[in-house]
Enzyme design. Structure first.
Site, PDB file in Angstrom:
ATOM      1  N   GLU A 124       0.840  -1.209   0.000  1.00 30.12           N
ATOM      2  CA  GLU A 124       0.000   0.000   0.000  1.00 30.12           C
ATOM      3  C   GLU A 124       0.872   1.255   0.000  1.00 30.12           C
ATOM      4  O   GLU A 124       0.544   2.252  -0.647  1.00 30.12           O
ATOM      5  CB  GLU A 124      -0.976   0.008   1.186  1.00 30.12           C
ATOM      6  CG  GLU A 124      -2.070  -1.050   1.100  1.00 30.12           C
ATOM      7  CD  GLU A 124      -2.890  -0.996  -0.179  1.00 30.12           C
ATOM      8  OE1 GLU A 124      -3.194   0.099  -0.660  1.00 30.12           O
ATOM      9  OE2 GLU A 124      -3.226  -2.079  -0.709  1.00 30.12           O
TER      10      GLU A 124
ATOM     11  N   TRP B 156       1.581   1.773  -3.432  1.00 32.08           N
ATOM     12  CA  TRP B 156       0.556   2.487  -4.218  1.00 32.08           C
ATOM     13  C   TRP B 156       0.770   3.992  -4.123  1.00 32.08           C
ATOM     14  O   TRP B 156       0.542   4.744  -5.070  1.00 32.08           O
ATOM     15  CB  TRP B 156      -0.862   2.136  -3.739  1.00 32.08           C
ATOM     16  CG  TRP B 156      -1.410   0.918  -4.423  1.00 32.08           C
ATOM     17  CD1 TRP B 156      -1.447  -0.346  -3.941  1.00 32.08           C
ATOM     18  CD2 TRP B 156      -1.984   0.860  -5.751  1.00 32.08           C
ATOM     19  NE1 TRP B 156      -2.015  -1.191  -4.873  1.00 32.08           N
ATOM     20  CE2 TRP B 156      -2.361  -0.475  -5.982  1.00 32.08           C
ATOM     21  CE3 TRP B 156      -2.224   1.809  -6.758  1.00 32.08           C
ATOM     22  CZ2 TRP B 156      -2.958  -0.897  -7.177  1.00 32.08           C
ATOM     23  CZ3 TRP B 156      -2.821   1.394  -7.947  1.00 32.08           C
ATOM     24  CH2 TRP B 156      -3.180   0.055  -8.155  1.00 32.08           C
TER      25      TRP B 156
ATOM     26  N   TRP C 166     -20.725  12.703 -19.626  1.00 28.50           N
ATOM     27  CA  TRP C 166     -21.002  12.994 -18.210  1.00 28.50           C
ATOM     28  C   TRP C 166     -22.313  13.759 -18.090  1.00 28.50           C
ATOM     29  O   TRP C 166     -22.689  14.526 -18.986  1.00 28.50           O
ATOM     30  CB  TRP C 166     -19.876  13.837 -17.596  1.00 28.50           C
ATOM     31  CG  TRP C 166     -18.537  13.179 -17.625  1.00 28.50           C
ATOM     32  CD1 TRP C 166     -17.464  13.521 -18.390  1.00 28.50           C
ATOM     33  CD2 TRP C 166     -18.112  12.036 -16.859  1.00 28.50           C
ATOM     34  NE1 TRP C 166     -16.402  12.680 -18.155  1.00 28.50           N
ATOM     35  CE2 TRP C 166     -16.770  11.760 -17.222  1.00 28.50           C
ATOM     36  CE3 TRP C 166     -18.729  11.215 -15.916  1.00 28.50           C
ATOM     37  CZ2 TRP C 166     -16.040  10.706 -16.675  1.00 28.50           C
ATOM     38  CZ3 TRP C 166     -18.001  10.167 -15.362  1.00 28.50           C
ATOM     39  CH2 TRP C 166     -16.674   9.920 -15.741  1.00 28.50           C
TER      40      TRP C 166
ATOM     41  N   ASN D 176     -10.631   3.586   2.999  1.00 26.10           N
ATOM     42  CA  ASN D 176     -10.343   3.361   1.576  1.00 26.10           C
ATOM     43  C   ASN D 176     -11.429   2.568   0.857  1.00 26.10           C
ATOM     44  O   ASN D 176     -11.814   2.905  -0.268  1.00 26.10           O
ATOM     45  CB  ASN D 176      -8.992   2.648   1.420  1.00 26.10           C
ATOM     46  CG  ASN D 176      -8.650   2.400  -0.025  1.00 26.10           C
ATOM     47  OD1 ASN D 176      -8.533   3.333  -0.808  1.00 26.10           O
ATOM     48  ND2 ASN D 176      -8.545   1.136  -0.414  1.00 26.10           N
TER      49      ASN D 176
ATOM     50  N   TRP E 283     -15.636  12.785 -12.690  1.00 26.30           N
ATOM     51  CA  TRP E 283     -14.775  12.517 -11.527  1.00 26.30           C
ATOM     52  C   TRP E 283     -14.145  13.791 -10.974  1.00 26.30           C
ATOM     53  O   TRP E 283     -13.759  13.843  -9.799  1.00 26.30           O
ATOM     54  CB  TRP E 283     -13.712  11.460 -11.843  1.00 26.30           C
ATOM     55  CG  TRP E 283     -12.697  11.793 -12.917  1.00 26.30           C
ATOM     56  CD1 TRP E 283     -12.800  11.474 -14.241  1.00 26.30           C
ATOM     57  CD2 TRP E 283     -11.433  12.460 -12.757  1.00 26.30           C
ATOM     58  NE1 TRP E 283     -11.682  11.918 -14.924  1.00 26.30           N
ATOM     59  CE2 TRP E 283     -10.824  12.519 -14.030  1.00 26.30           C
ATOM     60  CE3 TRP E 283     -10.752  13.003 -11.682  1.00 26.30           C
ATOM     61  CZ2 TRP E 283      -9.572  13.103 -14.258  1.00 26.30           C
ATOM     62  CZ3 TRP E 283      -9.506  13.585 -11.896  1.00 26.30           C
ATOM     63  CH2 TRP E 283      -8.932  13.637 -13.167  1.00 26.30           C
TER      64      TRP E 283
ATOM     65  N   TRP F 119      -8.830   8.980  -8.127  1.00 30.00           N
ATOM     66  CA  TRP F 119     -10.073   9.301  -8.843  1.00 30.00           C
ATOM     67  C   TRP F 119     -10.009   8.794 -10.273  1.00 30.00           C
ATOM     68  O   TRP F 119     -10.994   8.295 -10.820  1.00 30.00           O
ATOM     69  CB  TRP F 119     -10.387  10.802  -8.786  1.00 30.00           C
ATOM     70  CG  TRP F 119     -11.134  11.123  -7.528  1.00 30.00           C
ATOM     71  CD1 TRP F 119     -10.637  11.696  -6.396  1.00 30.00           C
ATOM     72  CD2 TRP F 119     -12.510  10.809  -7.250  1.00 30.00           C
ATOM     73  NE1 TRP F 119     -11.613  11.772  -5.438  1.00 30.00           N
ATOM     74  CE2 TRP F 119     -12.776  11.242  -5.927  1.00 30.00           C
ATOM     75  CE3 TRP F 119     -13.542  10.219  -7.974  1.00 30.00           C
ATOM     76  CZ2 TRP F 119     -14.036  11.096  -5.326  1.00 30.00           C
ATOM     77  CZ3 TRP F 119     -14.793  10.072  -7.375  1.00 30.00           C
ATOM     78  CH2 TRP F 119     -15.020  10.517  -6.065  1.00 30.00           C
TER      79      TRP F 119
HETATM   80  P1  FAD Z   1      -3.474   2.316   5.259  1.00 27.52           P
HETATM   81  O1  FAD Z   1      -4.275   1.209   4.695  1.00 27.52           O
HETATM   82  O2  FAD Z   1      -3.069   2.206   6.673  1.00 27.52           O
HETATM   83  O3  FAD Z   1      -2.192   2.461   4.314  1.00 27.52           O
HETATM   84  C1  FAD Z   1      -0.982   3.092   4.738  1.00 27.52           C
HETATM   85  C2  FAD Z   1      -0.612   4.190   3.781  1.00 27.52           C
HETATM   86  O4  FAD Z   1      -0.440   3.682   2.457  1.00 27.52           O
HETATM   87  C3  FAD Z   1      -1.669   5.263   3.647  1.00 27.52           C
HETATM   88  O5  FAD Z   1      -1.603   6.194   4.693  1.00 27.52           O
HETATM   89  C4  FAD Z   1      -1.352   5.855   2.291  1.00 27.52           C
HETATM   90  O6  FAD Z   1      -0.292   6.777   2.351  1.00 27.52           O
HETATM   91  C5  FAD Z   1      -0.897   4.644   1.508  1.00 27.52           C
HETATM   92  N1  FAD Z   1      -2.038   4.100   0.770  1.00 27.52           N
HETATM   93  C6  FAD Z   1      -2.927   3.180   1.196  1.00 27.52           C
HETATM   94  N2  FAD Z   1      -3.825   2.912   0.225  1.00 27.52           N
HETATM   95  C7  FAD Z   1      -3.496   3.689  -0.833  1.00 27.52           C
HETATM   96  C8  FAD Z   1      -4.036   3.866  -2.135  1.00 27.52           C
HETATM   97  N3  FAD Z   1      -5.093   3.165  -2.570  1.00 27.52           N
HETATM   98  N4  FAD Z   1      -3.437   4.758  -2.962  1.00 27.52           N
HETATM   99  C9  FAD Z   1      -2.352   5.456  -2.564  1.00 27.52           C
HETATM  100  N5  FAD Z   1      -1.791   5.332  -1.334  1.00 27.52           N
HETATM  101  C10 FAD Z   1      -2.362   4.457  -0.486  1.00 27.52           C
HETATM  102  N6  FAD Z   1      -4.960   8.923  -0.160  1.00 27.52           N
HETATM  103  C11 FAD Z   1      -4.365  10.049   0.285  1.00 27.52           C
HETATM  104  O7  FAD Z   1      -3.368   9.974   1.023  1.00 27.52           O
HETATM  105  N7  FAD Z   1      -4.816  11.286  -0.100  1.00 27.52           N
HETATM  106  C12 FAD Z   1      -5.896  11.426  -0.916  1.00 27.52           C
HETATM  107  O8  FAD Z   1      -6.247  12.570  -1.249  1.00 27.52           O
HETATM  108  C13 FAD Z   1      -6.567  10.251  -1.356  1.00 27.52           C
HETATM  109  N8  FAD Z   1      -7.675  10.341  -2.139  1.00 27.52           N
HETATM  110  C14 FAD Z   1      -8.314   9.192  -2.532  1.00 27.52           C
HETATM  111  C15 FAD Z   1      -9.452   9.282  -3.348  1.00 27.52           C
HETATM  112  C16 FAD Z   1     -10.126   8.130  -3.756  1.00 27.52           C
HETATM  113  C17 FAD Z   1     -11.347   8.247  -4.654  1.00 27.52           C
HETATM  114  C18 FAD Z   1      -9.656   6.863  -3.342  1.00 27.52           C
HETATM  115  C19 FAD Z   1     -10.364   5.601  -3.780  1.00 27.52           C
HETATM  116  C20 FAD Z   1      -8.520   6.752  -2.569  1.00 27.52           C
HETATM  117  C21 FAD Z   1      -7.825   7.904  -2.152  1.00 27.52           C
HETATM  118  N9  FAD Z   1      -6.656   7.830  -1.356  1.00 27.52           N
HETATM  119  C22 FAD Z   1      -6.051   8.981  -0.948  1.00 27.52           C
HETATM  120  C23 FAD Z   1      -6.016   6.527  -1.099  1.00 27.52           C
HETATM  121  C24 FAD Z   1      -6.444   5.801   0.187  1.00 27.52           C
HETATM  122  O9  FAD Z   1      -7.830   5.767   0.293  1.00 27.52           O
HETATM  123  C25 FAD Z   1      -5.857   6.455   1.455  1.00 27.52           C
HETATM  124  O10 FAD Z   1      -4.469   6.643   1.309  1.00 27.52           O
HETATM  125  C26 FAD Z   1      -6.097   5.546   2.668  1.00 27.52           C
HETATM  126  O11 FAD Z   1      -7.466   5.306   2.837  1.00 27.52           O
HETATM  127  C27 FAD Z   1      -5.520   6.205   3.901  1.00 27.52           C
HETATM  128  O12 FAD Z   1      -5.880   5.488   5.037  1.00 27.52           O
HETATM  129  P2  FAD Z   1      -4.795   4.793   5.938  1.00 27.52           P
HETATM  130  O13 FAD Z   1      -3.692   5.739   6.248  1.00 27.52           O
HETATM  131  O14 FAD Z   1      -5.514   4.180   7.084  1.00 27.52           O
HETATM  132  O15 FAD Z   1      -4.251   3.663   4.970  1.00 27.52           O
END
Ligand code: FAD
Length: 473
Positions: free
Chosen positions: A270, A273, A301, A336, A354, A377
Site C-alpha cells: 500500500e 501504491w 457525463w 479506503n 470525476w 479518482w
Molecule cells: P493504510 O491502509 O493504513 O495504508 C498506509 C498508507 O499507504 C496510507 O496512509 C497511504 O499513504 C498509503 N495508501 C494506502 N492505500 C493507498 C491507495 N489506494 N493509494 C495510494 N496510497 C495508499 N490517499 C491520500 O493519502 N490522499 C488522498 O487525497 C486520497 N484520495 C483518494 C481518493 C479516492 C477516490 C480513493 C479511492 C482513494 C484515495 N486515497 C487517498 C487513497 C487511500 O484511500 C488512502 O491513502 C487511505 O485510505 C488512507 O488510510 P490509511 O492511512 O488508514 O491507509
C-alpha cells in the site's frame, strides 16, 4: 541572529526525525527554520479547508518541538527568501523535495535564483521511498501498471535509506519579522473543525503514537482487515504522511524489521501504491485534470447539481454511500474501501464527472494529496493507469453486506436508520412498510429515498461506456 546561518525550509516534512534536509542544515553553526504558506503559485490546487485546519495544528506542534523558533510567512517564497537573504547572513538553503508540478516549477526557479546570488540550495528526498525518476522500465519509460512497478521496479531498486535520528544540539534561531502561525488564518470561519478534533492527535508525536497503536492492534489483521471500515485495522496515517509528520521510510523500515508475513507485505505494497501515485503525477503533470486514457474525453457525463449536493451531504438514500460521505464530513477522513464505493457511485451511478469528486475530496479530506487523490479518482473512474475497468461497477448494497456485515459502520454514521434489521440496513427502500414503521423510518422524510435506481443507473452507465467504445473504433 547575527552569525552565518543555514535556512531549513519546512514544507511537507513537518517533523524533526528522519528529516534529511534538516539533518544536513543542522551541521551549520545556526539554523533558521521557516515555513511559507504559498497560495500564490498553487493555481487551482490551493490547499483545501480540511488541510488548512490540519496544517495549523501541525505547525503549532512543530513550533513547540523547535522551542518556538519556527518562523512563519505567507506569500510568494521567492520574495520571502529574497527578503531573508537581505536581512540574514545566509550560507545555504535546505529543503526536502515536493512533487506537485507547480512546486517543481517554482522550486527550480528558486534554486536558480539562489545560485545566481551565490547561495547553494541543497535538496533531499524526505517524502518518498524512491524518487519517481529512478523507477523505470528497462526501456527507460515509466511503468503504467502497479504490480510490475512495485515488484520489478521498487523492490529491485536500492532499498530506501535507514531512518535518521533527530539532529541534536542544533542552534535554532528565529526571525523577529515573521508573522506567526495564527496570522496564516488557517482555521475555518465556521467552527466545523470542532468535530474533527477528537479524532486526531496532530504532529510528529501524535503520528508516532498512532503508528505504534497500529503496529500493536492493526498490523496483524491488515491484509483482510483493511477492507472493514468499522474495524481499527488500517493505520489512518495518511494525513500524517501527507504533511510529513512521519516518513514512509520510518514506516517501511519499522514494519519490515518485525518480520515478513502477508500483513506486513500488504502494508508495504500500500505504501507502494502511494509511490505509484507520485510516479504517475511526476510523469503526467496533467493528472489532476486530464484523463490518462484520452478516450474518456468523449464520455457523456451528466450535469446534475442536485445529485452532486446529495452525494456531498451524505443524503443520497444509499446507506453505504451516505455513511462514507458523513464519515468524511465528521472526521476529515474516509476509509479506503468506502472511498472506492462513493467514488464508483458518483462517476457511474450518478454519471457525474470525476472532477467533482476530486474537488470535494480536495477540500474536505485532511489527507488531501494531489498525487494520491488524482490518481485514485482516475482509477475509480476507469480512465487512469492500471484503473478499475469502467464496467466494474461497485454495488453499494452488496459491498455494505460484505464489508460491514454487522452494520456497525452504517449505524454509526446514519443513526436515523440504526434500528433497521441488518437485512434492510443497506437497502431500506426494499424493506416492507411495517419494518420501516417499527424502525421509526419514513422514507423521503426521516431518510431520503434513493436518488437513483441502482440497477437502472448501472445499465445507463454501461450504455454510456459502450458509446465510448463505438467512438473509439
Ligand atoms: P493504510 O491502509 O493504513 O495504508 C498506509 C498508507 O499507504 C496510507 O496512509 C497511504 O499513504 C498509503 N495508501 C494506502 N492505500 C493507498 C491507495 N489506494 N493509494 C495510494 N496510497 C495508499 N490517499 C491520500 O493519502 N490522499 C488522498 O487525497 C486520497 N484520495 C483518494 C481518493 C479516492 C477516490 C480513493 C479511492 C482513494 C484515495 N486515497 C487517498 C487513497 C487511500 O484511500 C488512502 O491513502 C487511505 O485510505 C488512507 O488510510 P490509511 O492511512 O488508514 O491507509
Amino acid at each position: 541572529m547575527t552569525k552565518k546561518i543555514a535556512i531549513h525550509w519546512f514544507r511537507q516534512d513537518l517533523r524533526l526525525s528522519d528529516n534529511p534536509a534538516l539533518t544536513k542544515a543542522a551541521e551549520h553553526e545556526a539554523v533558521l527554520p521557516i515555513y511559507i504558506l504559498d497560495d500564490d503559485n498553487a493555481g487551482n490546487h490551493v490547499m483545501g479547508g480540511a488541510s488548512r485546519w490540519w496544517l495549523h495544528h501541525s505547525l503549532k506542534a512543530l513550533n513547540a518541538s523547535l522551542g518556538n523558533k519556527l518562523s512563519v510567512y505567507h506569500g510568494n517564497p521567492q520574495t520571502i527568501l529574497d527578503d531573508l537573504l537581505t536581512r540574514f547572513d545566509v550560507e545555504a538553503v535546505y529543503w526536502n523535495r515536493c512533487y506537485e508540478p507547480w512546486r517543481i516549477h517554482r522550486d527550480t526557479l528558486i534554486k536558480e535564483n539562489l545560485k545566481t546570488r551565490g547561495i547553494e540550495a541543497y535538496t533531499f528526498n524526505g517524502l518518498l521511498l524512491w524518487e519517481p525518476w529512478t523507477i523505470k522500465k528497462d526501456d527507460g519509460t515509466p511503468y503504467k501498471v502497479f504490480t510490475p512497478f512495485f515488484r520489478k521496479g521498487c523492490l529491485n531498486a536500492e532499498q530506501p535509506r535507514s531512518p535518521l535520528s533527530t539532529p541534536k544540539n542544533t542552534n535554532y534561531g528565529d526571525d523577529p519579522g515573521h508573522i506567526g502561525i495564527d496570522a496564516l488564518d488557517l482555521l475555518p470561519k465556521i467552527p466545523w473543525d470542532k468535530q474533527l478534533e477528537p479524532h486526531w492527535d496532530i504532529g510528529e508525536e501524535g503520528a508516532r503514537k498512532r503508528f505504534e497503536t497500529f503496529v500493536d492492534e492493526g498490523l496483524s489483521f491488515y491484509k483482510e482487515g483493511r477492507n472493514l471500515p468499522a474495524k481499527p485495522y488500517v493505520s489512518r496515517l495518511s494525513p500524517h504522511l501527507h504533511f510529513g509528520e512521519i516518513s514512509a521510510n520510518q514506516l517501511w523500515h519499522t514494519v519490515r524489521s518485525l518480520g515478513d508475513d502477508k500483513h506486513i507485505g500488504h502494508f508495504c505494497s500500500e505504501l507502494g501504491w502511494r509511490e505509484f501515485s507520485y510516479s504517475q503525477l511526476y510523469h503526467n503533470p496533467e493528472l489532476p485534470r486530464r484523463n490518462l486514457q484520452s478516450k474518456f474525453d468523449a464520455f457523456p457525463w451528466v450535469d446534475n447539481a442536485e445529485n452532486l449536493r446529495a452525494w456531498q451531504r451524505g443524503q443520497t438514500g444509499i446507506p453505504m454511500v451516505d455513511a462514507g460521505m458523513r464519515e468524511l464530513w465528521q472526521t476529515g477522513y474516509m476509509h479506503n474501501r468506502v472511498r472506492m464505493i462513493v467514488g464508483s457511485f458518483l462517476v457511474k451511478n450518478l454519471q457525474l464527472h470525476w472532477h467533482h469528486g476530486e474537488r470535494w475530496f480536495w477540500d474536505t479530506l485532511i489527507d488531501a494529496d494531489l498525487a494520491n487523490n488524482s490518481a485514485s479518482w482516475q482509477w475509480v473512474a476507469g480512465c487512469g493507469a492500471d484503473a478499475a475497468p469502467y464496467f466494474r461497477i461497485f454495488n453499494p448494497v452488496t459491498q455494505g453486506q460484505k464489508f460491514d456485515p454487522d452494520g456497525e459502520y452504517v449505524r454509526q454514521y446514519i443513526p436515523e436508520i440504526a434500528s433497521l434489521p441488518n437485512k434492510y440496513l443497506f437497502n431500506p427502500w426494499e424493506a416492507p412498510e411495517l419494518i420501516l414503521t417499527e424502525a421509526g423510518i419514513e422514507l423521503g422524510s426521516t431518510y431520503p429515498r434513493p436518488v437513483v435506481d441502482l440497477k437502472q443507473s448501472r445499465e445507463s452507465a454501461l450504455i454510456a461506456f459502450q458509446s465510448l467504445k463505438k467512438g473509439e473504433s
